[in-house]
Enzyme design. Sequence first.
Site, PDB file in Angstrom:
ATOM      1  N   ASP A  59      34.814   0.012  18.297  1.00  0.00           N
ATOM      2  CA  ASP A  59      35.879   0.974  18.592  1.00  0.00           C
ATOM      3  C   ASP A  59      36.392   0.656  19.995  1.00  0.00           C
ATOM      4  O   ASP A  59      35.806   1.067  20.989  1.00  0.00           O
ATOM      5  CB  ASP A  59      35.318   2.399  18.489  1.00  0.00           C
ATOM      6  CG  ASP A  59      36.366   3.463  18.813  1.00  0.00           C
ATOM      7  OD1 ASP A  59      37.407   3.111  19.411  1.00  0.00           O
ATOM      8  OD2 ASP A  59      36.128   4.639  18.482  1.00  0.00           O
ATOM      9  N   PHE A 105      32.248   8.806  20.821  1.00  0.00           N
ATOM     10  CA  PHE A 105      33.414   9.554  20.345  1.00  0.00           C
ATOM     11  C   PHE A 105      34.265   8.635  19.472  1.00  0.00           C
ATOM     12  O   PHE A 105      34.650   7.544  19.904  1.00  0.00           O
ATOM     13  CB  PHE A 105      34.267  10.100  21.491  1.00  0.00           C
ATOM     14  CG  PHE A 105      35.452  10.885  20.997  1.00  0.00           C
ATOM     15  CD1 PHE A 105      35.298  12.194  20.556  1.00  0.00           C
ATOM     16  CD2 PHE A 105      36.714  10.306  20.916  1.00  0.00           C
ATOM     17  CE1 PHE A 105      36.380  12.915  20.059  1.00  0.00           C
ATOM     18  CE2 PHE A 105      37.803  11.017  20.413  1.00  0.00           C
ATOM     19  CZ  PHE A 105      37.634  12.321  19.993  1.00  0.00           C
ATOM     20  N   LYS A 145      45.603   4.059  21.140  1.00  0.00           N
ATOM     21  CA  LYS A 145      45.940   4.465  22.509  1.00  0.00           C
ATOM     22  C   LYS A 145      47.018   3.597  23.160  1.00  0.00           C
ATOM     23  O   LYS A 145      48.190   3.835  22.936  1.00  0.00           O
ATOM     24  CB  LYS A 145      44.654   4.581  23.347  1.00  0.00           C
ATOM     25  CG  LYS A 145      43.834   5.823  22.945  1.00  0.00           C
ATOM     26  CD  LYS A 145      42.908   6.338  24.018  1.00  0.00           C
ATOM     27  CE  LYS A 145      42.434   7.755  23.727  1.00  0.00           C
ATOM     28  NZ  LYS A 145      41.167   7.844  23.040  1.00  0.00           N
TER      29      LYS A 145
END
Length: 386
Positions: free
Chosen positions: A210, A123, A239
């Site tokens: 990532d 993702f 995040k």
Amino acid sequence: MPTYANPLVDFERGEGPWLYDSAGRQYLDALSGIAVCNLGHAHPAVTAALAEQAATLVHTSNLFGIPAQRELAKQLVAVSGMEQAFFCNSGAEANECALKIARAWGHQQGVDQPAVVVMERSFHGRTLATLSATGNRKVQAGFEPLVPGFRRAPFGDLQAVEAVARNESDVVAVLVEPVLGEGGVVIPQPGYLAGLRRICDEQGWLLMLDEIQTGMCRSGRWFAHEYEGIRPDVMSVAKALGNGVPIGACLARGPAADVLGAGSHGSTFGGNPLACRAALAVLEVMQNQQLAARAEQLGERIAGGLSAALADHPRVSEVRHLGMLIGIQMDRPAAALVELALAEGLVINVTAGSVVRLLPPLILSDDEADELVARLVRAAAAFATD
Ligand SMILES: *Cc1c(COP(=O)(O)O)cnc(C)c1O
């Protein structure tokens, strides 16, 4: 727009690992706004930094110097071993920057149609390029044509990446999560990232990690790749970087750090004084409280507690974790567990259909960690018998 299903609860207030709904009911947060509020809610250091900066200067644009942004870049490269930072407002944007670096780097090498190796079940975000990079048809379906220039390999499979290297001449980079987050807390065999590093070195590719979900102490290290003793060429973070204030960064080192020059990329909001002050406060707390080491400890405690308590549960196949990224593999679709947990006063997430994902704040006390386990075990008992 109804892009999210109807919410089960409205939260009004938070304090540390606790959330309070509109009826005043208390919940233990084992999700942290999806790996965002690693310092818990309303952390006093972040609150003070935000309040002070809000009363001083919120935004000027990147047409002018932003001292807090320079300081944040300095501190981020210091904790990560990277060299340059580009600031944006989300994870998807950080990955967009990484993908632009890969393509621009490829063109500099004389590759006309540069491609990036990405993984199945990955993702990387919801923008057009990042959903094209994502290894999940559900994220892509209906948004074709996809952005071209991706080659896919199964996650955890070095031979598959070596096969791509043998068969394709246009690849310039690999983009990979150290642990699949949305994909179900899938932890690769030790040596996977080190193997990708070796392949990238042999091929002259960029290794782009990532670390949007795994980074910022979540994994038990500042960044999950530290377990492998390697460094990426490019790394995306977001995040938990702002503990809830939107901010992302694309970090680069070596040749990748010199690819984007003046005018080649930009963001109006990216790296504004407010977001950077929040992130500086986050870094300071993480450093002073040694939250990476604490996350490793807490992850052991929670995953160990769950493994023991759920060993005989008829629907639990496995408990796995890296630091405070914790997954409970159920043997069937488990979305119903979210509501059962809420009934126990516990906020969790279920991802990839059958994986209970726990991303608790890293500031839990030992007692709160044990309480989290107890509440989850009660919710899981209801799931076994319903
Ligand atoms: C959350 C996430 C993203 C996307 O971040 P947004 O801020 O939602 O755009 C990308 N990659 C990974 C690994 C993530 O967990």
